[in-house]
Design a protein around this motif. Structure first.
Motif, mmCIF file in Angstrom:
data_model
loop_
_atom_site.group_PDB
_atom_site.id
_atom_site.type_symbol
_atom_site.label_atom_id
_atom_site.label_comp_id
_atom_site.label_asym_id
_atom_site.label_seq_id
_atom_site.Cartn_x
_atom_site.Cartn_y
_atom_site.Cartn_z
ATOM 1 N N UNK A 27 -0.233 -9.171 32.633
ATOM 2 C CA UNK A 27 -1.557 -9.769 32.796
ATOM 3 C C UNK A 27 -2.658 -8.773 32.472
ATOM 4 N N UNK A 28 -2.477 -7.521 32.889
ATOM 5 C CA UNK A 28 -3.485 -6.497 32.605
ATOM 6 C C UNK A 28 -3.602 -6.241 31.108
ATOM 7 N N UNK A 29 -2.466 -6.220 30.422
ATOM 8 C CA UNK A 29 -2.493 -6.016 28.972
ATOM 9 C C UNK A 29 -3.187 -7.176 28.267
ATOM 10 N N UNK A 30 -2.951 -8.389 28.755
ATOM 11 C CA UNK A 30 -3.608 -9.551 28.158
ATOM 12 C C UNK A 30 -5.118 -9.481 28.373
ATOM 13 N N UNK A 31 -5.534 -9.063 29.555
ATOM 14 C CA UNK A 31 -6.963 -8.925 29.833
ATOM 15 C C UNK A 31 -7.581 -7.842 28.956
ATOM 16 N N UNK A 32 -6.826 -6.771 28.711
ATOM 17 C CA UNK A 32 -7.323 -5.686 27.871
ATOM 18 C C UNK A 32 -7.554 -6.186 26.447
ATOM 19 N N UNK A 33 -6.635 -6.983 25.940
ATOM 20 C CA UNK A 33 -6.757 -7.504 24.573
ATOM 21 C C UNK A 33 -7.929 -8.460 24.425
#
Length: 63
Positions: A27-33
């Protein structure tokens, strides 16, 4: 998360915690993208937590 807290948990609890942390990292990686993540240090903390949990799982299996 402290490693000594993880030593007290059972193997099943560790596996469940690992699954939760991996979902959180995803989820954090998706938010970063999508440019929604404001605190990028959360990524590093999540990765370190995953590594600590995996170390505890390895130690628990060796016992």
């Amino acid at each position: 998360m402290i490693y000594s807290d993880l030593n007290e948990k059972s193997l099943q609890e560790l596996n469940e915690l690992l699954k939760e942390k991996k979902v959180l990292l995803f989820e954090l990686k998706a938010k970063l993208k999508t440019m929604q993540l404001t605190n990028t240090s959360e990524l590093r903390a999540a990765k370190k937590d995953i590594a600590r949990i995996q170390t505890a799982i390895t130690a628990a299996k060796a016992k």
